[in-house]
Design an enzyme around this catalytic site. Structure first.
Site, PDB file in Angstrom:
ATOM      1  N   ASP A  11       0.951  -0.967  -0.347  1.00 46.52           N
ATOM      2  CA  ASP A  11       0.349   0.089  -0.037  1.00 46.52           C
ATOM      3  C   ASP A  11       1.296   1.023   0.040  1.00 46.52           C
ATOM      4  OD1 ASP A  11      -1.642   2.632   0.935  1.00 46.52           O
ATOM      5  OD2 ASP A  11      -2.479   1.416   2.227  1.00 46.52           O
ATOM      6  N   ILE A  12       0.808   1.863  -1.076  1.00 50.28           N
ATOM      7  CA  ILE A  12       1.856   3.216  -0.805  1.00 50.28           C
ATOM      8  C   ILE A  12       1.972   4.597  -0.209  1.00 50.28           C
ATOM      9  CG2 ILE A  12       0.017   4.792  -2.549  1.00 50.28           C
ATOM     10  CD1 ILE A  12       3.404   5.398  -4.610  1.00 50.28           C
ATOM     11  N   GLY A  33      -9.930   4.405  -6.173  1.00 58.76           N
ATOM     12  CA  GLY A  33      -8.286   2.890  -6.250  1.00 58.76           C
ATOM     13  C   GLY A  33      -7.472   3.932  -5.072  1.00 58.76           C
ATOM     14  N   VAL A  34      -6.405   4.091  -6.013  1.00 61.22           N
ATOM     15  CA  VAL A  34      -4.973   4.679  -4.513  1.00 61.22           C
ATOM     16  C   VAL A  34      -4.942   6.197  -4.725  1.00 61.22           C
ATOM     17  CG1 VAL A  34      -3.540   5.152  -7.086  1.00 61.22           C
ATOM     18  CG2 VAL A  34      -2.242   4.302  -5.056  1.00 61.22           C
ATOM     19  N   ASP A  35      -6.366   6.843  -5.697  1.00 59.72           N
ATOM     20  CA  ASP A  35      -6.302   7.665  -5.571  1.00 59.72           C
ATOM     21  C   ASP A  35      -7.390   8.980  -4.165  1.00 59.72           C
ATOM     22  OD1 ASP A  35      -6.547  11.395  -5.518  1.00 59.72           O
ATOM     23  OD2 ASP A  35      -7.558  11.038  -7.299  1.00 59.72           O
ATOM     24  N   THR A 123      -3.576   1.849 -14.815  1.00 60.54           N
ATOM     25  CA  THR A 123      -3.370   0.045 -14.915  1.00 60.54           C
ATOM     26  C   THR A 123      -4.710   0.020 -13.586  1.00 60.54           C
ATOM     27  OG1 THR A 123      -1.984  -0.262 -12.678  1.00 60.54           O
ATOM     28  CG2 THR A 123      -1.057  -0.543 -15.524  1.00 60.54           C
ATOM     29  N   GLY A 124      -5.610   0.770 -13.323  1.00 55.94           N
ATOM     30  CA  GLY A 124      -6.488   0.559 -12.568  1.00 55.94           C
ATOM     31  C   GLY A 124      -7.769   0.956 -13.012  1.00 55.94           C
ATOM     32  N   ILE A 125      -8.645   2.057 -12.931  1.00 55.99           N
ATOM     33  CA  ILE A 125     -10.059   2.198 -13.474  1.00 55.99           C
ATOM     34  C   ILE A 125      -9.579   2.417 -15.187  1.00 55.99           C
ATOM     35  CG2 ILE A 125     -11.691   4.051 -12.905  1.00 55.99           C
ATOM     36  CD1 ILE A 125     -11.254   3.532 -10.097  1.00 55.99           C
ATOM     37  N   TYR A 126      -8.849   3.094 -15.052  1.00 57.29           N
ATOM     38  CA  TYR A 126      -8.075   3.612 -16.921  1.00 57.29           C
ATOM     39  C   TYR A 126      -7.614   2.439 -17.698  1.00 57.29           C
ATOM     40  CZ  TYR A 126      -8.255   8.539 -14.974  1.00 57.29           C
ATOM     41  OH  TYR A 126      -9.077   9.633 -14.654  1.00 57.29           O
TER      42      TYR A 126
END
Ligand code: ADP
Length: 172
Positions: A11-12, A33-35, A123-126
């Site tokens: 986890d970043i 996502g990460v955002d 590489t997630g939602i996009y």
């Protein structure tokens, strides 16, 4: 040069590098996502600064990056980079993804930040194909480290096992 690049699974938001990169969108107003994870863990101070930037310059273009504080996160700063939405590969997606990494590194160096952690942008939602994205990300970082010796450590933080496998294969 290679020894500067690492791959981790995790986890970043937990990274203690000088700066972590967010896979943001052009609005800079947060998302999934990460955002979402970065804004949840970092608190309101990050979004406040994003809003300030948005009011000043109208968000962030695809392929570009902006820097803010890191709120409650262990990192000192967050670079919000906007990767492309994958369409069919003919809409400049490769170049825009390369630019998102390149511009993040440039911004880190300009702010005297020596260690940086990247998520697997787009590489997630996009929907960017993961292997293709990994090759571009690695090339962008390797190219950058040749032209600018200031950055000491680059970590690719993979959240899903598939990306982790791909990066571990490409960066033995
Ligand atoms: P994008 O819209 O650029 O595709 P996402 O956030 O949907 O952005 O996905 C980008 C990558 O971030 C994906 O590979 C996803 O697995 C990963 N990710 C999601 N949450 C985290 C997290 N907490 N730390 C690191 N990577 C994460």
């Amino acid at each position: 040069m290679e020894h500067k690049i690492k791959v981790e699974l995790g986890d970043i938001t937990k990274c203690e590098t000088d700066v972590i990169v967010n896979a943001a969108n052009t609005s800079l107003m947060g998302g999934g996502g990460v955002d979402g994870a970065i804004h949840r863990a970092g608190g309101k101070a990050i979004l406040d600064e994003c809003m300030h930037i948005r009011n000043k310059q109208g968000g962030c273009k695809t392929g570009e990056a902006v820097i803010t504080n890191a709120g409650d996160l262990p990192a000192d700063y967050v670079i919000h980079a906007v990767g492309p939405v994958w369409q069919d590969g003919s809409k400049n997606e490769d170049k825009l993804l390369y630019s998102a990494y390149h511009n993040s590194l440039k911004l880190a160096s300009k702010n005297n930040l020596k260690s940086i952690a990247f998520p697997n942008i787009s590489t997630g939602i996009y929907g960017f194909p993961k292997e293709r994205a990994a090759e571009i990300a690695i090339h962008a970082v390797q190219d950058y480290l040749v032209e600018d010796e200031f950055i000491q450590n680059v970590t690719f933080v993979c959240f899903d096992e598939e990306n982790y496998r791909i990066y571990s294969k490409l960066l033995p």
